[in-house]
Scaffold this motif. Structure first.
Motif, mmCIF file in Angstrom:
data_model
loop_
_atom_site.group_PDB
_atom_site.id
_atom_site.type_symbol
_atom_site.label_atom_id
_atom_site.label_comp_id
_atom_site.label_asym_id
_atom_site.label_seq_id
_atom_site.Cartn_x
_atom_site.Cartn_y
_atom_site.Cartn_z
ATOM 1 N N THR A 463 -9.761 8.333 -11.054
ATOM 2 C CA THR A 463 -9.978 8.828 -9.698
ATOM 3 C C THR A 463 -9.552 7.778 -8.673
ATOM 4 O O THR A 463 -9.866 6.595 -8.820
ATOM 5 C CB THR A 463 -11.462 9.162 -9.466
ATOM 6 N N ASP A 464 -8.856 8.225 -7.633
ATOM 7 C CA ASP A 464 -8.579 7.415 -6.452
ATOM 8 C C ASP A 464 -9.295 8.044 -5.259
ATOM 9 O O ASP A 464 -9.222 9.260 -5.066
ATOM 10 C CB ASP A 464 -7.081 7.372 -6.126
ATOM 11 N N PHE A 465 -9.955 7.219 -4.459
ATOM 12 C CA PHE A 465 -10.507 7.661 -3.171
ATOM 13 C C PHE A 465 -9.558 7.190 -2.082
ATOM 14 O O PHE A 465 -9.089 6.050 -2.109
ATOM 15 C CB PHE A 465 -11.897 7.047 -2.950
ATOM 16 N N PHE A 466 -9.234 8.072 -1.112
ATOM 17 C CA PHE A 466 -8.354 7.637 -0.033
ATOM 18 C C PHE A 466 -8.947 7.975 1.323
ATOM 19 O O PHE A 466 -9.674 8.952 1.493
ATOM 20 C CB PHE A 466 -6.946 8.245 -0.180
ATOM 21 N N LEU A 467 -8.616 7.124 2.294
ATOM 22 C CA LEU A 467 -9.010 7.315 3.693
ATOM 23 C C LEU A 467 -7.931 6.680 4.554
ATOM 24 O O LEU A 467 -7.594 5.503 4.364
ATOM 25 C CB LEU A 467 -10.359 6.652 3.973
ATOM 26 N N GLY A 468 -7.376 7.458 5.473
ATOM 27 C CA GLY A 468 -6.323 6.925 6.313
ATOM 28 C C GLY A 468 -6.328 7.547 7.689
ATOM 29 O O GLY A 468 -6.965 8.577 7.927
ATOM 30 N N GLY A 469 -5.594 6.907 8.596
ATOM 31 C CA GLY A 469 -5.437 7.425 9.939
ATOM 32 C C GLY A 469 -4.110 8.151 10.086
ATOM 33 O O GLY A 469 -3.315 8.245 9.133
ATOM 34 N N ALA A 470 -3.855 8.685 11.261
ATOM 35 C CA ALA A 470 -2.628 9.427 11.517
ATOM 36 C C ALA A 470 -1.403 8.584 11.185
ATOM 37 O O ALA A 470 -1.332 7.405 11.545
ATOM 38 C CB ALA A 470 -2.580 9.864 12.975
ATOM 39 N N LEU A 471 -0.465 9.204 10.440
ATOM 40 C CA LEU A 471 0.834 8.631 10.070
ATOM 41 C C LEU A 471 0.746 7.566 8.985
ATOM 42 O O LEU A 471 1.747 6.932 8.651
ATOM 43 C CB LEU A 471 1.577 8.085 11.290
ATOM 44 N N THR A 472 -0.452 7.337 8.423
ATOM 45 C CA THR A 472 -0.532 6.554 7.191
ATOM 46 C C THR A 472 -0.228 7.503 6.030
ATOM 47 O O THR A 472 -0.175 8.721 6.203
ATOM 48 C CB THR A 472 -1.922 5.928 7.006
ATOM 49 N N GLY A 473 -0.038 6.948 4.852
ATOM 50 C CA GLY A 473 0.244 7.834 3.728
ATOM 51 C C GLY A 473 0.541 7.092 2.442
ATOM 52 O O GLY A 473 0.348 5.876 2.345
ATOM 53 N N SER A 474 1.012 7.837 1.476
ATOM 54 C CA SER A 474 1.334 7.311 0.151
ATOM 55 C C SER A 474 2.838 7.411 -0.053
ATOM 56 O O SER A 474 3.409 8.501 -0.009
ATOM 57 C CB SER A 474 0.589 8.126 -0.919
ATOM 58 N N ALA A 475 3.504 6.268 -0.249
ATOM 59 C CA ALA A 475 4.962 6.228 -0.413
ATOM 60 C C ALA A 475 5.369 6.858 -1.739
ATOM 61 O O ALA A 475 4.555 6.999 -2.663
ATOM 62 C CB ALA A 475 5.449 4.781 -0.335
ATOM 63 N N PRO A 476 6.641 7.272 -1.882
ATOM 64 C CA PRO A 476 7.102 7.938 -3.106
ATOM 65 C C PRO A 476 6.775 7.154 -4.366
ATOM 66 O O PRO A 476 7.035 5.956 -4.464
ATOM 67 C CB PRO A 476 8.612 8.051 -2.889
ATOM 68 N N ASN A 477 6.183 7.850 -5.322
ATOM 69 C CA ASN A 477 5.846 7.284 -6.630
ATOM 70 C C ASN A 477 5.721 8.423 -7.621
ATOM 71 O O ASN A 477 5.688 9.593 -7.244
ATOM 72 C CB ASN A 477 4.538 6.487 -6.554
ATOM 73 N N SER A 541 4.850 12.040 -2.452
ATOM 74 C CA SER A 541 4.456 11.240 -1.298
ATOM 75 C C SER A 541 3.800 12.172 -0.301
ATOM 76 O O SER A 541 4.069 13.371 -0.287
ATOM 77 C CB SER A 541 5.665 10.531 -0.669
ATOM 78 N N TRP A 542 2.910 11.630 0.514
ATOM 79 C CA TRP A 542 2.222 12.449 1.509
ATOM 80 C C TRP A 542 1.840 11.609 2.722
ATOM 81 O O TRP A 542 1.555 10.418 2.616
ATOM 82 C CB TRP A 542 0.984 13.135 0.930
ATOM 83 N N LEU A 543 1.841 12.280 3.877
ATOM 84 C CA LEU A 543 1.579 11.642 5.164
ATOM 85 C C LEU A 543 0.386 12.313 5.832
ATOM 86 O O LEU A 543 0.289 13.542 5.869
ATOM 87 C CB LEU A 543 2.811 11.788 6.061
ATOM 88 N N CYS A 544 -0.530 11.525 6.384
ATOM 89 C CA CYS A 544 -1.671 12.067 7.112
ATOM 90 C C CYS A 544 -1.231 12.471 8.520
ATOM 91 O O CYS A 544 -0.642 11.665 9.241
ATOM 92 C CB CYS A 544 -2.786 11.032 7.215
ATOM 93 N N LEU A 545 -1.541 13.705 8.921
ATOM 94 C CA LEU A 545 -1.209 14.184 10.268
ATOM 95 C C LEU A 545 -2.429 14.106 11.187
ATOM 96 O O LEU A 545 -2.646 14.951 12.044
ATOM 97 C CB LEU A 545 -0.679 15.621 10.189
ATOM 98 N N GLY A 546 -3.204 13.092 11.004
ATOM 99 C CA GLY A 546 -4.465 12.851 11.691
ATOM 100 C C GLY A 546 -5.292 12.014 10.735
ATOM 101 O O GLY A 546 -4.783 11.570 9.704
ATOM 102 N N ASP A 547 -6.546 11.765 11.012
ATOM 103 C CA ASP A 547 -7.392 11.099 10.016
ATOM 104 C C ASP A 547 -7.462 11.990 8.776
ATOM 105 O O ASP A 547 -7.524 13.228 8.876
ATOM 106 C CB ASP A 547 -8.800 10.874 10.559
ATOM 107 N N CYS A 548 -7.458 11.361 7.602
ATOM 108 C CA CYS A 548 -7.524 12.152 6.362
ATOM 109 C C CYS A 548 -8.386 11.416 5.350
ATOM 110 O O CYS A 548 -8.361 10.187 5.260
ATOM 111 C CB CYS A 548 -6.127 12.404 5.800
#
Length: 564
Positions: A463-477, A541-548
């Motif tokens: 399991t991974d827990f994630f928390l990010g703000g707008a325009l943060t994200g996970s790069a291609p992997n 890969s995925w990008l947050c379009l706000g807090d996520c």
């Protein structure tokens, strides 16, 4: 017995240069041949006692890329044991084709140059093998070697690692051993041919299996090993769920495999309508939603969430943060299959998404109780997990790739930083929290529970827990099959099928800005409460379009996940 001691000595010396377990072991060909000269001990080279020992030797050699050329030598038709090995061992009930064919070819995440810096002992073994190929390989091998070198140089400059060039080189080297066994040593052996043609689990042929790996050289070797009049029929064989090898190749975007299979496709074959409808549109296999199940959530919130989820105290998502060209096609939330949770069926998922690798968005699939959902709210994380130490990163490999020292801080401090970011602010300091959870996790253990739709239905491997703000994200992997669930926020996805495996060592926003949102990838908007399944080896890969905020669960299944 003395010959086994001699064989064991060759094996031990083969790996003596390695400081840790490695597939780059280099057995001495002359010493191995001498060890197999067992007539001096009274053994019959065509008898089963010796042939079983030969099988053990071949099985071990197939685990080491530098030893694949020795397999070719040992299965030379001049050897007295070659045909008896096919007739007596390959045809036996206990001999299995898949360990030979379904190989875990190295899927690199670092360039060779980066590997030389970070793990020189591993790079030394790989470089020695590449030098072996350079000195002894044919024209095709030389071409693949040059393509790998050129790609490695380009990847260093682009801060990425593209997997396929090395995989294609390994597959070609491996296919020569496959060709030697199937098409040379066992040629004319009817018992061995019957074994090669046996269907595997789910009705998959050995051709289905190598095609699922994108292994064009092995596919070619298998088809050429069959009598000419049987090749088309074998290539057109369907598995238990209606998929031909060509269907597998197109699902995973393997154009070189499609090219191999194309000549064997029987243009006059009439498609079976009952197969084709589901193969081409698997969403149609999900059952219709039951009207009375429209809303099963009780007033006390003890079961699933329905209606407005609220924001959880986080900044609301906004598609306007990115150019329109980065979003899915107009009028479409997803460029791939999606289904409402009310229609989801685990058997359809097993057959057409986990086994046959397709991504799937499950709308409203998270189904958390109100109490469970509240764990992901800003107030709850501050109160219950604010002291938990986290390491925000611009991209997952930042610490190892750049050699920097990312700051470890309390989760509360990171959340305070999100609060200070103004909507529409320039994309700077785009760090995201993405924490791999240990079994002993206390602060964030609520995120370890699988979505109810999958609980007890798949093997949960991490399991991974994630928390990010707008325009943060996970790069291609790329990674094992996984389920990503969004508790609050909205994600913009970019997916690429297995023929395009890549790991990029840069912040995702920078990558998207330089590539018009990774044009050509399959895109999707994932809303709060949705679950997105990503199959094995798909680049994601995925990008947050706000807090996520949410969690990713790695999964597998003994029957339905094709592990190597």
């Amino acid at each position: 017995p003395p010959w086994r001691l001699a064989i064991d000595k060759v094996f031990k010396e083969a790996c003596s240069m390695n400081q840790a377990p490695s597939v780059f072991c280099f057995p001495n060909k002359k010493a191995m041949r001498e060890a197999l000269q067992v007539e001096q001990y009274g053994l019959d080279l065509t008898g089963e006692n010796f042939l079983v020992d030969l099988h053990v030797v071949l099985e071990q050699l197939m685990q080491w890329p530098p030893a694949w050329s020795l397999v070719v030598d040992l299965l030379d038709t001049k050897e007295a044991w070659s045909k008896p090995y096919c007739d007596k061992i390959v045809s036996s009930p206990w001999w299995k084709a898949l360990p030979l064919l379904r190989k875990s070819f190295i899927v690199p995440r670092l360039t060779l140059r980066q590997l030389e810096k970070d793990a020189p002992h591993v790079a030394a073994g790989m470089t020695k093998w590449l030098d072996m190929l350079r000195l002894s390989g044919n024209a095709k091998t030389q071409q693949l070697l040059q393509e790998f070198k050129d790609n490695d140089d380009a990847d260093v400059k682009a801060k990425r690692c593209t997997a396929r060039p090395l995989m294609r080189l390994m597959q070609y080297a491996h296919s020569r051993a496959v060709q030697q066994l199937l098409g040379v040593a066992c040629k004319g052996s009817e018992p061995a041919l019957a074994k090669f043609k046996e269907p595997q689990m789910h009705g998959l042929s050995i051709l289905h299996h190598v095609v699922s790996l994108g292994d064009a050289p092995a596919a070619k070797a298998i088809l050429k090993a069959l009598p000419k009049q049987q090749r088309s029929q074998f290539a057109m064989r369907r598995d238990n769920f209606g998929y031909t090898a060509m269907d597998w190749a197109k699902l995973a975007d393997f154009p070189d495999v499609v090219e191999v299979l194309e000549p064997y496709m029987d243009k006059g074959e009439t498609s079976k309508a009952e197969w084709e409808a589901v193969v081409q549109n698997p969403v149609s296999a999900f059952p219709a939603a039951i009207a009375e199940e429209e809303d099963q959530c009780s007033a006390d919130g003890s079961d699933c969430i329905s209606g407005d989820r609220g924001s959880g105290g986080w900044h609301e998502p906004n598609n306007g943060l990115v150019p329109q060209s980065w979003l899915p096609a107009a009028g479409s939330g997803c460029d791939f299959d999606s289904v409402e949770a009310k229609r989801f069926d685990i058997d359809v998922f097993y057959k057409h998404y986990l086994l046959h690798p397709r991504p799937l968005l499950i709308k409203n699939g998270l189904q958390l109780s109100r109490a469970a959902l509240s764990n992901f709210s800003k107030a709850s994380l501050l109160a219950e997990a604010g002291d938990r130490k986290v390491m925000p990163l611009r991209y997952a490999t930042e610490k190892d790739f750049d050699g920097g020292k990312p700051q470890v801080k309390p989760l509360a401090e990171y959340i305070e930083g999100l609060e200070q970011r103004r909507p529409g602010a320039p994309p700077k300091k785009l760090q995201i929290v993405n924490e791999r959870l240990n079994p002993e996790e206390q602060y964030l253990n609520f995120s370890a529970a699988l979505p109810k739709l999958f609980d007890g239905q798949v093997d949960h491997t991490g399991t991974d827990f994630f928390l990010g703000g707008a325009l943060t994200g996970s790069a291609p992997n790329h990674r094992a099959p996984n389920l990503l669930s969004v508790a609050y926020g909205r994600l913009l996805w970019q997916l690429q099928p297995p023929g395009n495996e890549v790991v990029v060592h840069e912040p995702l926003y920078d990558i998207l800005a330089a590539s018009d949102g990774l044009s050509g990838s399959k895109r999707c908007l994932q809303e709060a409460g949705d679950v997105l399944f990503v199959p094995r080896s798909w680049t994601q890969s995925w990008l947050c379009l706000g807090d996520c905020v949410g969690m990713l669960h790695d999964i597998s299944h003994n029957m339905w996940d094709l592990r190597d």
